[in-house]
Design a protein around this motif. Structure first.
Motif, PDB file in Angstrom:
ATOM      1  N   GLN B 318      35.297  44.357  45.349  1.00  0.00           N
ATOM      2  CA  GLN B 318      35.000  44.662  43.960  1.00  0.00           C
ATOM      3  C   GLN B 318      34.228  45.966  43.845  1.00  0.00           C
ATOM      4  O   GLN B 318      33.516  46.359  44.758  1.00  0.00           O
ATOM      5  CB  GLN B 318      34.217  43.533  43.297  1.00  0.00           C
ATOM      6  CG  GLN B 318      33.012  43.087  44.077  1.00  0.00           C
ATOM      7  CD  GLN B 318      32.340  41.921  43.407  1.00  0.00           C
ATOM      8  OE1 GLN B 318      32.892  41.338  42.493  1.00  0.00           O
ATOM      9  NE2 GLN B 318      31.146  41.592  43.851  1.00  0.00           N
ATOM     10  N   ARG B 344      40.757  41.198  39.072  1.00  0.00           N
ATOM     11  CA  ARG B 344      39.701  40.734  38.173  1.00  0.00           C
ATOM     12  C   ARG B 344      39.311  41.944  37.330  1.00  0.00           C
ATOM     13  O   ARG B 344      38.644  42.862  37.798  1.00  0.00           O
ATOM     14  CB  ARG B 344      38.501  40.228  38.981  1.00  0.00           C
ATOM     15  CG  ARG B 344      37.412  39.616  38.159  1.00  0.00           C
ATOM     16  CD  ARG B 344      36.176  40.472  38.119  1.00  0.00           C
ATOM     17  NE  ARG B 344      35.126  39.823  37.343  1.00  0.00           N
ATOM     18  CZ  ARG B 344      34.683  40.313  36.199  1.00  0.00           C
ATOM     19  NH1 ARG B 344      35.165  41.435  35.708  1.00  0.00           N
ATOM     20  NH2 ARG B 344      33.739  39.688  35.549  1.00  0.00           N
ATOM     21  N   ASN B 349      37.081  39.943  30.675  1.00  0.00           N
ATOM     22  CA  ASN B 349      35.870  39.150  30.529  1.00  0.00           C
ATOM     23  C   ASN B 349      34.953  39.701  29.450  1.00  0.00           C
ATOM     24  O   ASN B 349      34.289  38.938  28.744  1.00  0.00           O
ATOM     25  CB  ASN B 349      35.136  39.090  31.864  1.00  0.00           C
ATOM     26  CG  ASN B 349      35.936  38.350  32.892  1.00  0.00           C
ATOM     27  OD1 ASN B 349      37.043  38.753  33.214  1.00  0.00           O
ATOM     28  ND2 ASN B 349      35.414  37.258  33.389  1.00  0.00           N
TER      29      ASN B 349
END
Ligand code: SF4
Lengths: 217, 382
Positions: B318, B344, B349
């Protein structure tokens, strides 16, 4: 084609009376005016939208030179639809609606590989529409992923040329075949700029190469 | 538990027992201030937003599924198209994931150049955000200023990478090409040019009383809620949580440089604005510390055309992009294509934090809040 267009009973489709010479000269004026005051719809779905924004909104490239800077968020006020980005299945009916809502005469530029053929998502993607022409008719294709602002301008100039040559008020909704506006291979950036300047000079009343000092600026 | 069915019922009683007729408004997908094709269904009571139901999928291109059909080298090209404003940082994240799987160490030159370019792109992304933010609040000048300065960075990138938006520059094992001879000079010039301009940004926009009134105490979210929603990046940092992977798990050359992580206190739109402006100053600082001593070395540590076959297993990496944490997770079964690829993405989010920020506010504030989260829709839908 649009809603009005498909109607065979459409009264506007009748031939306009008057001598051909008269109509031709009116055509010239109308087409000149139309080609120089395109109002684009702000419609961007993905990456290409940023480059179109760079071309259209930003001062560096400045779409206002071609009379097409009045970007409208509402399709009712726009007559140029720039499809910038991928069209997916879920967006398809909405794109159709947007197109139908625009006022005639309307023009469509498809920028980027995605709007032409599905681009990087042409294989193995279960949602992408393979090209905007599957949904609505397209006038000019501008290839690139994303196209440079210069390439976009080249496409816009192509469209303007099409408008100037293409339409007659006697047959108001007749469209020309779509064209691919590819920058010639190995062309240099300076050449594009020169051609843009040449195009602009030919059509404008302002001298682009004027000396600011002489004007007292 | 509140179901969607409850949320779309139209009669919420007021506190004094009376009821008003609520109604629904559809915002998007063709809307100038949703920045793409995001659709929000708003439950309104007069001018007040009571509830928001985001509807996604209008630009779902099936990138994760497509990633299973292409080789590891081509993943880089797909990540460009996720969050195209942080294309290079996404490239870096997926390259780093593959390097980790291959146990490949890249040299200092690659790390330093990657860091410099990532920080440049952070500035570039924030410039665009600043311009569009101004336009959403009704001011057109920031748009022109932001785009004018963004073009300068685009030109630096173009010289080195040959592309303006989707660069595919960072590859597993290094970079596609070496940097342009003018790279260092151009960046130094840019820093000299941009520092006073950044000050001008603040004078022009931050000091404006209308801007302050529209941003302060609007769209508040506290750190705990933001964390619970999975928000990262400036959205989370604005509510006072200094979560920045560049500091917490330094990668690239971040461990060698001094910088601070700007945090907010209240978590309103104003704090998010300030955090991003301060981040631009910090990015300039980071670049300044690195630009003078880029180490020598090759720009690629692998053969270009080599097929990549990571050993079977699961890998996750990440990184901190301009919008938050971008993670790459992939499962390898030893073949030249991933068995499963998952991204992700920060925007997905971050989006859900509007469920806490916007209800109770006015519909005009919703536009400011949306803009202050800085969403990129294709990154959400993938
Ligand atoms: S053509 Fe390329 S840049 Fe344009 S929308 Fe498609 S993937 Fe993005």
């Amino acid at each position: 084609m649009g809603l009005i267009n498909d109607n065979p009973e459409n009264p506007f489709k009748e031939a306009i009376p008057g001598s051909p010479a008269f109509i031709t000269s009116i055509d010239k004026v109308v087409n000149w005016a139309r080609s120089n005051s395109l109002w684009p719809l702000t419609f961007g779905t993905s990456c290409c939208a940023i480059e179109v924004m760079m071309a259209a909104g930003a001062a560096h490239h400045d779409l206002a030179r071609f009379g097409a800077e009045v970007a409208r968020p509402s399709p009712r006020q726009a007559d140029l639809l720039v499809i910038a980005g991928t069209i997916v299945k879920r967006m398809e009916p909405l794109l159709k609606t947007l197109y139908d809502q625009m006022a005639e005469p309307k023009y469509v530029i498809a920028t980027g590989a995605c709007a032409i053929s599905g681009g990087p998502f042409i294989y193995d993607s279960y949602t992408t529409i393979r090209g905007a022409h599957e949904v609505i008719p397209v006038d000019v294709y501008v290839p690139g992923c994303p196209p440079r602002p210069e390439a976009f301008f080249y496409g816009l100039l192509t469209l303007q040329k099409m408008i100037i040559e293409g339409q007659t008020i006697a047959k108001p909704f007749e469209r020309r075949k779509p064209v691919l506006s590819v920058l010639p291979p190995r062309i240099k950036l300076e050449q594009i700029r020169d051609e843009l300047v040449k195009n602009l000079t030919a059509r404008s009343v302002t001298d682009l190469n004027q000396n600011p000092k002489e004007l007292g600026l | 538990m509140v179901t969607l069915n409850d949320r779309i019922s139209c009669h919420t009683p007021n506190q004094d027992g009376t009821t008003t007729q609520e109604y629904f408004i559809n915002m998007g997908p063709q809307h100038p201030s949703t920045h793409g094709v995001l659709r929000l269904i708003l439950k309104m009571d007069g001018e007040t937003v009571n509830d928001i139901i985001p509807v996604l999928g209008y630009i779902h291109r099936g990138i994760e599924k497509k990633a299973e059909a292409v080789g590891y080298r081509q993943q880089v090209h797909l990540t460009d198209r996720l969050d195209y404003l942080c294309a290079l940082m996404n490239n870096w994240a997926v390259s780093a994931a593959i390097e980790k799987a291959l146990n490949l160490e890249v040299n200092d030159r690659i790390q330093t150049v990657r860091t410099i370019i990532a920080e440049l792109q952070r500035i570039q992304s924030h410039q665009l955000w600043w311009g569009v933010f101004g336009m959403d609040l009704g001011a057109f000048t920031p748009f022109l200023y932001g785009f004018r300065d963004r073009e300068k960075i685009t030109e630096i990138f173009e010289k080195t990478m040959g592309a303006r938006l989707t660069m595919n520059y960072f590859q597993p094992g290094g970079m596609m090409y070496d940097i342009h001879p003018d790279f260092v000079k151009d960046i130094k010039e840019f820093i000299k040019y941009f520092r006073p301009i950044l000050k001008e940004y603040e004078d022009l926009f931050s000091g404006n009383i209308i801007v302050q009134e529209r941003l302060k105490n609007v769209g508040i979210i506290d750190a705990q809620t933001a964390l619970a929603y999975g928000a990262t990046g400036p959205v989370l940092r604005a509510s006072g949580m200094p979560l920045d992977l560049r500091k917490m798990q330094p990668y690239g050359a971040y461990s060698k440089v001094n910088f601070t992580v700007p945090v907010g206190t209240v978590g309103d739109s104003w704090d998010r604005y300030q955090v991003r402006i301060q981040e631009m100053y910090q990015s300039l600082l980071i670049i300044e510390q690195l630009i003078d001593n880029i180490p020598d070395g090759p720009h690629m540590t692998m053969k270009y055309a080599a097929k990549i076959k990571p050993p079977a297993g699961r890998y996750y990496t990440q990184m901190e992009t301009a919008r938050g944490i971008f993670g790459t997770f992939f499962v390898s079964d030893g073949n030249d294509r991933p068995y499963r690829m998952h991204f992700r993405t920060p925007n997905f989010n971050n989006l859900w934090s509007i469920l806490k920020m916007a209800p109770g506010g006015r519909v005009a504030d919703l536009v400011a809040i949306l803009s202050s989260i800085d969403l990129v829709v294709p990154d959400m839908d993938r």
